[in-house]
Each structure stands twice: as C-alpha cells, then as structure tokens.
Write an enzyme that holds these catalytic residues in place. Structure first.
Site, PDB file in Angstrom:
ATOM      1  N   GLU A 117     -10.390  35.011 -32.134  1.00  0.00           N
ATOM      2  CA  GLU A 117     -11.717  35.293 -31.565  1.00  0.00           C
ATOM      3  C   GLU A 117     -12.684  35.880 -32.593  1.00  0.00           C
ATOM      4  O   GLU A 117     -13.313  36.916 -32.370  1.00  0.00           O
ATOM      5  CB  GLU A 117     -11.580  36.213 -30.350  1.00  0.00           C
ATOM      6  N   GLU A 139      -5.607  30.153 -25.124  1.00  0.00           N
ATOM      7  CA  GLU A 139      -5.490  31.275 -24.182  1.00  0.00           C
ATOM      8  C   GLU A 139      -6.199  30.899 -22.895  1.00  0.00           C
ATOM      9  O   GLU A 139      -7.345  30.427 -22.932  1.00  0.00           O
ATOM     10  CB  GLU A 139      -6.153  32.550 -24.713  1.00  0.00           C
TER      11      GLU A 139
HETATM   12  C1  BG6 Z   1      -8.334  37.670 -25.606  1.00  0.00           C
HETATM   13  C2  BG6 Z   1      -7.502  38.225 -26.693  1.00  0.00           C
HETATM   14  O1  BG6 Z   1      -9.579  38.228 -25.764  1.00  0.00           O
HETATM   15  O2  BG6 Z   1      -8.022  37.962 -24.282  1.00  0.00           O
HETATM   16  C3  BG6 Z   1      -6.159  38.769 -26.281  1.00  0.00           C
HETATM   17  O3  BG6 Z   1      -7.346  37.285 -27.719  1.00  0.00           O
HETATM   18  C4  BG6 Z   1      -6.286  39.446 -24.937  1.00  0.00           C
HETATM   19  O4  BG6 Z   1      -5.695  39.622 -27.293  1.00  0.00           O
HETATM   20  C5  BG6 Z   1      -6.730  38.415 -23.921  1.00  0.00           C
HETATM   21  O5  BG6 Z   1      -5.131  40.094 -24.520  1.00  0.00           O
HETATM   22  C6  BG6 Z   1      -6.797  38.952 -22.503  1.00  0.00           C
HETATM   23  O6  BG6 Z   1      -7.590  40.099 -22.494  1.00  0.00           O
HETATM   24  P1  BG6 Z   1      -7.084  41.486 -21.919  1.00  0.00           P
HETATM   25  O7  BG6 Z   1      -8.069  42.441 -22.389  1.00  0.00           O
HETATM   26  O8  BG6 Z   1      -7.069  41.316 -20.449  1.00  0.00           O
HETATM   27  O9  BG6 Z   1      -5.729  41.716 -22.486  1.00  0.00           O
END
Ligand code: BG6
Length: 471
Positions: free
Chosen positions: A177, A369
């Site tokens: 990111e 993701e």
């Molecule tokens: C993304 C990141 O922003 O979202 C991860 O690359 C992160 O590291 C994921 O865990 C989910 O976000 P969060 O804050 O709910 O863990």
C-alpha cells in the site's frame, strides 16, 4: 471464468502474524512500537507517543505465533486448496538494524523453511518485500523513508533475498500500500519536524519508496529472469457523491491524489500531468534526481496488485457524514452497508476497480487483499460466519465478472487465512480469518486454531475453481 492457473489463496504480513519479535536475532521494527487497541488514538494526533511512551501490550511481539506454527497454518491452507499464499518478509529478521554488512542466517533460514513447506504443499509463495515494518534503527537514525539512505539499505535487502530465494519465489511485490504513505507516517516511521509541511514530507517519502521499488524491479529482473514483480497499492474506486459537476471533479481529484498518482509513477515511470498543479497548491517541492526518474522509467512493474475492501464516495465537503476507510476516509454512501468498523461493503466496486485500473494501465492485476473484519466468538469449536461467506462470495462473483469483461487477473488472496492482529487498531477481535485463533486483545489465549464455517466453503470454491460460487 477462473482459469486453471488462477491463484486462489490468502494474505498476511509478518508483523501481524509472526510474533517471535526478538527471537533468533531479529531486530526491532517500527511495528514493534505500536500498542494494542489504543493505536488509532495516537496515530494521527500524537505519533511521537509511540517513541516516548511505554505501553502495556504490544501485539506484534507475539502476533499469532506464525513463526513457530507455520507448518500447522500451511497444512490448513493446503486443506482449503490454496494455490498461493502472500506473506511479507520481516526486514529486521534478515538485517536486524537494516545496516549490517551481512544478513542474519537464522532469519534467511526461517523464510527458506516457510517457502519449502509451501512448495511441498503445492502453494506458490507471493512475497511482499516490505509491509509496514521498517527496522527501527532506520527510523530513529534517519527518520525512516524521508531519508534517501534507506534506498540503498533496501537495495541490499532485495539483492540478498532475490539471490537466496531465486529458485523458490517467482512472484514478488514491492511495498505494501505504498500509495498510503503520504498520509500514514506511522507505518513507515517518519516523524515530522517542527515547521515541516506534512504534504511535502509525505510525497518525498512516497517518492523515495517508489525509487526503492524501481530498484527492486531492476534487481529482480536481473537476478530472477523468470520472476514477475508488481507494485501493491490500496485501491478504492472513488465515486462522485452526486452528479453535481463539483462532486465529479472532487472525486476525480481525490482518486488521482491518493491512488492514481502513485500508480503512474510505478507503472508508467512518470509523474502524471496534474502533478505540477497539485504540488503548487500544496506547496510541495521534492528532491528528485534525474537518475531516479530514468530508473523509474526503465523499470516499470510487471503487474498491479491491490487491496480492495471498499469503494469510497467523495465530493463537496459537508455533504454527508464521513465514514472511515482502510487508509482513506469517504462520504457515507447510503446504498451500501458497512462492517462493524464502518468500512462500506461494495462487491461491485471490485469489478469497477479492475476495469478502471486495467483501462488506465493495461497491466495484469492481482487482488492481494480482500476480506471482512468481524468481532466473533468461538462456539462449539467453530464460528458460523455466514456473513464472511456472503462477503467473499459476492466479491469473487464480481471478480469473475471482471475476468469475463476481459481483464487478466492473476489471482485472489483473501485477508487473512487465520485471524491476525489488525494493522490499524492492533486488535485481535477484528477477525478476518477462515481459521479462528484463540487470542484476545490483551494477548490472552492458547493461540489454538479452529476451522470456521467459511473454511469448508472456501475449500469448495477452490476445488471447483469457482463454480460453487453459483450454487
Ligand atoms: C491493509 C493492510 O490496509 O488492510 C493490512 O495491508 C491490514 O496490513 C488490512 O491488516 C486490514 O486492515 P485492518 O486495519 O483491519 O487490519
């Protein structure tokens, strides 16, 4: 439809799952300073607190102990039919301070063991070189990525890991990111000095990281000619809040400023045409060498990988309530439902995102993701997570639509196979996994793993190459 070689899997990051923060010579990273649950309170208002205060509990110190339990986790991934697994390297396991001449053998061996285990189980490793865990010494001594010295430290890491893992890892990602770094100093450990323009520092950090990313692309192609290397951005389509022309222009500006701007640099090797005006408005003057721009131009990424959790709406200020997002906030879109953490759920936005990115950049895409964080309780050894099944099914169906639209998509990694520590909040109770991990926000629990209902659902998706999504 999803092809035979479409990669189905899940994604994690070292500092959120490995634990073993000071084991086998690992150095400290920025992530090791972030406390549990109250992290957001300081992230934007007082990031200095992370360096000056002593907190009760640091979740990265134990993660979910992937460091010692990786075999069990990989066995479960295999059971679900994963064909890929995205993980990140902890830089400080390999170069504890980031500045040693020689890498640490134990750290390198750990990842060798993990890759061997994955490959033995038919799972292709997808490796992020850096996911929000810069070695602490590089943060305290140089102010993190604000200093170009980090580019050469990162180059050394890349050379080491490309040489070491060239026969095992064929899909690499540069920085997680990276388009969020202008705003998220904490993740990359840059602190503002008195009187500094935050925008200027943010864009300089971003520039330096993109130059380091281009260095990684160059080295990867030289050392592992049969590998591919992509950038990784957080991408949310930005919808105009209404059809009022001002909202349309505001949405365009927001998407460019936070997302497309970064992609142009990494994919086309140039700052887009609107940069000059943007930087003039923000009073940003960057330190950019000509040699850096030629490096970027000559070494574009092979593909674009991105996280997709939500779409955003944007327009004139004060039109609607602001809702939180992953890295960026948006205006409330009343057509969409939200997660418990206020992230707006928009499966069709994923199809839109793929179309938008492919028409702008023409590169293969990889969704690395996507998932839903939910506060869940284990009952009778499982969790009946029908909402997760619904979330993932709806997104996968839209991804399938994007593929049918004609877009080359390499694969899909849900976040994250097992519950891990949340990046933004440091919570454990914000659970994303197919696998429940017995651990609470205070670090109590056995860390035993349990299959949720979605575990068997996903197994069927991979077995049928997506056909079961339509049953
Ligand atoms: C993304 C990141 O922003 O979202 C991860 O690359 C992160 O590291 C994921 O865990 C989910 O976000 P969060 O804050 O709910 O863990």
């Amino acid at each position: 439809m999803f092809t035979e070689n479409f990669l189905f899997g899940g994604a994690t990051a070292a500092h959120q799952c490995e634990g073993a923060w000071d084991v086998d010579g690992k150095g400290q990273t920025m992530a090791d300073l972030l406390p549990a649950t109250i992290r957001q309170q300081y992230t934007f208002s007082d990031p200095d607190a992370f360096f000056t205060k002593k907190f009760d509990h640091y979740p990265s110190h134990h993660g979910v102990d992937f460091y010692h339990r990786y075999k069990e986790d990989i066995r479960l991934m295999k059971e679900m039919g994963f064909t890929c697994f995205r993980l990140s390297l902890s830089w400080a396991r390999i170069y504890p301070t980031g500045e040693e001449e020689e890498p640490l053998e134990q750290g390198l061996q750990f990842y060798d063991d993990v890759f061997d285990e994955l490959l033995a189980n038919g799972i292709e490793p997808v490796v992020t070189l850096s996911h929000f865990d810069t070695p602490l010494q590089l943060v305290t001594k140089y102010n993190g990525w604000a200093d170009k010295h980090l580019i050469s430290c990162f180059e050394k890491l890349c050379r080491t890991v490309f040489e070491r893992y060239k026969n095992k890892v064929k899909i690499w990602l540069t920085f997680n990111e990276v388009n969020g770094v202008q705003k998220l100093f904490v993740c990359n450990g840059t602190r503002l000095k008195e009187g500094q323009n935050p925008e200027e520092v943010g864009y300089q950090v971003h520039h330096n990281m993109c130059v380091a990313g281009a260095t990684a692309v160059k080295l990867c192609h030289e050392i592992i000619p049969d590998a591919v290397i992509g950038c990784m951005v957080q991408y949310s389509p930005v919808y105009p809040f209404s059809n009022h022309p001002e909202d349309v222009l505001e949405a365009l500006r927001y998407e460019r400023d936070r997302e497309l701007f970064s992609l142009d640099l990494q994919v086309k090797g140039e700052y887009p045409f609107y940069t000059k005006r943007l930087f003039d408005q923000l009073d940003v003057r960057l330190d950019i060498a000509e040699s850096e721009m030629s490096l970027l131009k000559d070494n574009p990424v092979d593909f674009i990988s991105f996280s997709y959790y939500m779409s955003l709406s944007w327009g004139r200020p004060d039109l609607a309530e602001t809702v939180p997002g992953n890295v960026m906030a948006g205006l409330k879109n009343s057509n969409l439902k939200s997660t418990e953490w206020g992230w707006q759920i928009d499966p069709q936005g994923l199809r839109y995102a793929c179309n938008r990115l492919y028409e702008l950049y023409g590169k293969p895409l990889f969704i690395v993701e996507n998932g839903i964080g939910v506060d869940e309780k284990l009952e009778n050894g499982t969790v009946e997570d029908d909402y997760r099944i619904e979330y993932l099914r709806d997104h996968l169906i839209q991804l399938d639509e994007a593929i049918k639209d004609g877009i080359p998509v390499m694969g899909y990694c849900m976040w994250s196979p097992m519950d891990i520590v949340s990046n933004s909040t440091g919570e454990m109770r914000k659970r994303y996994g197919f696998i429940y991990v017995d651990l609470d926000d205070d670090g109590n629990g056995t860390m035993d793993r349990y299959r949720k209902k979605s575990f068997n659902w996903f197994k069927k998706v991979t077995e049928t190459k997506g056909a079961s999504l339509y049953e």
